[in-house]
Design an enzyme around this catalytic site. Structure first.
Site, PDB file in Angstrom:
ATOM      1  N   ASP A   3      52.601  40.334  80.443  1.00  0.00           N
ATOM      2  CA  ASP A   3      53.151  41.100  79.803  1.00  0.00           C
ATOM      3  C   ASP A   3      54.581  41.034  80.971  1.00  0.00           C
ATOM      4  OD1 ASP A   3      51.315  41.739  81.891  1.00  0.00           O
ATOM      5  OD2 ASP A   3      51.956  44.104  81.198  1.00  0.00           O
ATOM      6  N   HIS A  57      63.426  13.851  88.754  1.00  0.00           N
ATOM      7  CA  HIS A  57      63.891  15.043  88.481  1.00  0.00           C
ATOM      8  C   HIS A  57      62.652  15.663  88.966  1.00  0.00           C
ATOM      9  CE1 HIS A  57      66.746  14.951  84.858  1.00  0.00           C
ATOM     10  NE2 HIS A  57      67.733  15.710  85.734  1.00  0.00           N
ATOM     11  N   ASP A  95      68.519  17.937  96.585  1.00  0.00           N
ATOM     12  CA  ASP A  95      69.034  18.257  95.012  1.00  0.00           C
ATOM     13  C   ASP A  95      69.121  20.113  95.657  1.00  0.00           C
ATOM     14  OD1 ASP A  95      71.197  18.831  93.123  1.00  0.00           O
ATOM     15  OD2 ASP A  95      70.448  17.031  92.086  1.00  0.00           O
ATOM     16  N   ASP A 100      75.516  22.835  93.646  1.00  0.00           N
ATOM     17  CA  ASP A 100      74.546  21.214  93.445  1.00  0.00           C
ATOM     18  C   ASP A 100      75.783  20.672  94.277  1.00  0.00           C
ATOM     19  OD1 ASP A 100      73.782  19.368  91.792  1.00  0.00           O
ATOM     20  OD2 ASP A 100      74.510  19.012  90.003  1.00  0.00           O
ATOM     21  N   HIS A 109      71.886   6.770  86.850  1.00  0.00           N
ATOM     22  CA  HIS A 109      72.269   7.954  85.715  1.00  0.00           C
ATOM     23  C   HIS A 109      73.415   7.709  86.260  1.00  0.00           C
ATOM     24  CE1 HIS A 109      73.288   9.516  90.075  1.00  0.00           C
ATOM     25  NE2 HIS A 109      71.439   9.286  90.043  1.00  0.00           N
ATOM     26  N   HIS A 143      79.395  15.376  87.063  1.00  0.00           N
ATOM     27  CA  HIS A 143      78.858  16.569  85.214  1.00  0.00           C
ATOM     28  C   HIS A 143      79.939  16.851  85.786  1.00  0.00           C
ATOM     29  CE1 HIS A 143      76.175  18.379  87.500  1.00  0.00           C
ATOM     30  NE2 HIS A 143      75.787  17.514  88.128  1.00  0.00           N
ATOM     31  N   HIS A 145      74.849  21.853  84.484  1.00  0.00           N
ATOM     32  CA  HIS A 145      75.055  20.628  83.473  1.00  0.00           C
ATOM     33  C   HIS A 145      76.754  21.841  83.295  1.00  0.00           C
ATOM     34  CE1 HIS A 145      72.101  17.890  85.073  1.00  0.00           C
ATOM     35  NE2 HIS A 145      72.884  18.204  85.655  1.00  0.00           N
ATOM     36  N   GLU A 187      78.204  12.192  92.213  1.00  0.00           N
ATOM     37  CA  GLU A 187      76.622  12.055  93.030  1.00  0.00           C
ATOM     38  C   GLU A 187      76.298  10.648  92.568  1.00  0.00           C
ATOM     39  OE1 GLU A 187      73.544  14.028  90.986  1.00  0.00           O
ATOM     40  OE2 GLU A 187      75.527  15.105  89.358  1.00  0.00           O
ATOM     41  N   TYR A 193      68.220   4.398  93.954  1.00  0.00           N
ATOM     42  CA  TYR A 193      66.833   4.252  94.065  1.00  0.00           C
ATOM     43  C   TYR A 193      65.807   3.079  93.964  1.00  0.00           C
ATOM     44  CZ  TYR A 193      69.237   8.571  92.851  1.00  0.00           C
ATOM     45  OH  TYR A 193      69.993   9.463  92.441  1.00  0.00           O
ATOM     46  N   ARG A 210      70.732   9.713  97.109  1.00  0.00           N
ATOM     47  CA  ARG A 210      71.523  10.158  96.693  1.00  0.00           C
ATOM     48  C   ARG A 210      72.447  11.401  97.653  1.00  0.00           C
ATOM     49  NH1 ARG A 210      69.420  11.692  92.630  1.00  0.00           N
ATOM     50  NH2 ARG A 210      69.148  14.599  93.016  1.00  0.00           N
ATOM     51  N   GLU A 230      75.425  13.945  96.537  1.00  0.00           N
ATOM     52  CA  GLU A 230      76.220  15.297  95.576  1.00  0.00           C
ATOM     53  C   GLU A 230      77.163  16.169  96.064  1.00  0.00           C
ATOM     54  OE1 GLU A 230      73.715  16.956  93.203  1.00  0.00           O
ATOM     55  OE2 GLU A 230      75.013  17.384  91.690  1.00  0.00           O
TER      56      GLU A 230
HETATM   57  N1  GLY Z   1      70.894  19.182  90.079  1.00  0.00           N
HETATM   58  C1  GLY Z   1      71.045  18.360  89.180  1.00  0.00           C
HETATM   59  C2  GLY Z   1      72.246  17.384  89.243  1.00  0.00           C
HETATM   60  O1  GLY Z   1      72.790  17.016  90.148  1.00  0.00           O
HETATM   61  O2  GLY Z   1      72.677  16.781  88.224  1.00  0.00           O
HETATM   62 MN    MN Z   2      72.747  17.895  91.776  1.00  0.00          MN
HETATM   63 MN    MN Z   3      75.011  17.407  89.659  1.00  0.00          MN
END
Ligand code: GLY
Ligand code: MN
Ligand code: MN
Length: 464
Positions: free
Chosen positions: A40, A247, A264, A275, A358, A362, A369, A412, A416, A433, A435
């Site tokens: 619950d 991820h 991140d 982000d 990647h 975005h 996103h 970003e 890797y 990374r 970003e």
């Molecule tokens: N944190 C997800 C991205 O960087 O797109």
């Molecule tokens: Mn991110």
């Molecule tokens: Mn991002």
């Protein structure tokens, strides 16, 4: 709730939707359902972004209707003394019209009886497609009831359309009110990153057992103490090799002296996401190979930032970053001219893909996103076909979206490096990374997230 003072903003957005619906039409926009976590206990409630964009209302159990005449009606949770003692205050349908600047409001228990009447004599019914499980079936049920009355002279809507096609275009361009909140969200997240970096270096200097969750806790602490409601997405706190898992979520892994840490993480503030990614040496000092790779990613990000300005296309920052990353891979021996040819070959054949898999950004907004198409709408018919060099698939290309003032996107790039034959050992398990969150302005773009620096010297100084 900040709703009252922003009546006009939400009313203007609803008017724009009303004007886009076409004659004698109606839009149905529900908020998000509540979700059970276990037994619950529920997950922390988060409203639907489209619904919030048009109302500023954060209670569950609500549905907004917008008519092409301009009238807006809310169905919301009825007042209920007992439920309010357990779950909290409800605005209720009597207070809603004035508080939210709407024309009418009813209890959500009336939705099933009112909707068939409200759909009668409409040309088109609009609602978000493929977002609310069961909504299509509900609409079918309501339309069936309208059709049953056709013999008495009622007209039944002949078309159903996706209201997101209107809302996505609107949400793609952020107004001053939205950008102001996004700047604040990014500033809070920047402070949280600094806090985590400093704790990391301090704990290692003190000889403490440093775990990813320690840094996750610092991020949350800084988000909440600055008024953020929750993280905009699950924070990634990745020590050492974990940074190569795109991820990865903050776990309990030990962070060692000499590791890089990739964080991140971004807070959500009043419905808007930030982000940010930073990669830093856990102990405060980059090793030579770490620094070598870091400088490449940073140069790639600088090239992408330079390509983020009105008139450029969404794909341009990505292509600028890829060029710098690919050159860096050739310079450091991750790729070789013997095996991979020229820089042009590396780019055309996507030979960089094992280390950079990647996109460089975005849209960012209410959703991390965020919504909004990545193709230029006026050029959707200009398709070209190309064969993907890695998968062999035939891909339809359409011209990428032209960047305009008020669009917000992340920048970003990363690298890797998983251990593999032929990869110089000194680079094994390095994942980097960087970003930032950019709002396109008249001259180029503003990086809203630079409250936390990116250059090597400044990062090291922060952690002394
Ligand atoms: N944190 C997800 C991205 O960087 O797109
Ligand atoms: Mn991110
Ligand atoms: Mn991002």
């Amino acid at each position: 709730m900040n709703t009252i003072q922003h009546h006009a903003i939400y009313a203007q957005r609803r008017s724009r939707v009303a004007a886009a619906l076409g004659k004698e039409s109606i839009a149905i926009i529900p908020t998000a359902p509540e979700h059970a976590r276990n037994r619950d206990t529920g997950y922390l409630y988060r409203h639907d972004s489209y619904f919030y964009y048009l109302t500023g209302f954060t209670e569950p159990g609500a549905t907004l209707l917008i008519e092409s005449s301009g009238a807006s009606t809310l169905f919301c949770q009825p007042k209920d003394t007992e439920r309010e003692i357990w779950d909290g205050y409800r605005l209720g349908p009597d207070a809603a019209p004035e508080f939210l600047g709407l024309q009418a409001a009813h209890a959500n228990t009336e939705l099933a009886t009112q909707l068939p009447k409200l759909l009668e004599n409409r040309a088109t019914v609009w609602y978000p497609f493929a977002i609310h499980p069961g909504l299509e079936t509900q609409v079918d049920g309501w339309l069936k009831q309208v059709r049953a009355r056709v013999r008495y002279g009622a007209l039944c809507p002949e078309s159903q359309r996706d209201v997101c096609s209107i809302l996505d275009e609107m949400r793609l361009i952020k107004d001053a009110h939205e950008i102001d909140i996004m700047r604040k969200a990014a500033a809070i997240s920047a402070k949280a990153h600094i806090r985590a970096m400093q704790i990391s270096a301090r704990m290692l200097k003190d000889g403490q057992d440093l775990r990813e969750y320690h840094l996750d806790a610092e991020l949350l602490h800084e988000f909440r103490r600055n008024g953020s409601e929750y993280p905009a997405y699950g924070s990634i706190v990745a020590g050492g090799a974990n940074a190569c898992v795109l991820h990865y979520q903050a776990g309990d892994a030990k962070i060692n002296n000499g590791d890089l840490v990739l964080i991140d993480a971004g807070c959500e503030l009043h419905g808007y996401a930030s982000d940010i990614t930073r990669t830093f040496p856990a102990n405060g000092k980059f090793t030579a190979p770490q620094r070598e790779m870091y400088e490449i990613v940073l140069a790639a990000q600088e090239a992408a930032v330079a390509a983020t300005k009105p008139g450029m296309r969404f794909i341009d920052p990505h292509e600028a970053a890829v060029k710098v990353l690919a050159q860096g891979m050739l310079d450091t021996g991750l790729l070789t001219h013997d095996k991979h040819g020229s820089l042009q070959d590396v780019i055309e054949n996507r030979a960089y893909f094992p280390y950079y898999m990647h996109r460089t950004g975005h849209w960012l907004g209410m959703d991390v996103h965020d919504c909004g198409g990545y193709n230029e709408l006026s050029e959707l018919d200009k398709t070209t076909e190309r064969k993907d060099p890695l998968s062999g698939e035939l891909i339809k290309n359409r011209p990428s979206r032209i960047l305009r003032e008020g669009m917000v996107l992340t920048i970003e790039p990363g690298i890797y490096i998983r251990p593999a034959a032929g990869v110089p050992e000194k680079f094994h398990n390095i994942g980097i990374r960087i970003e930032d969150d950019a709002v396109v302005n008249a001259k180029g773009c503003e990086l809203m997230s630079r409250g936390v620096p990116v250059d090597v010297i400044s990062l090291e100084q922060l952690m002394v």
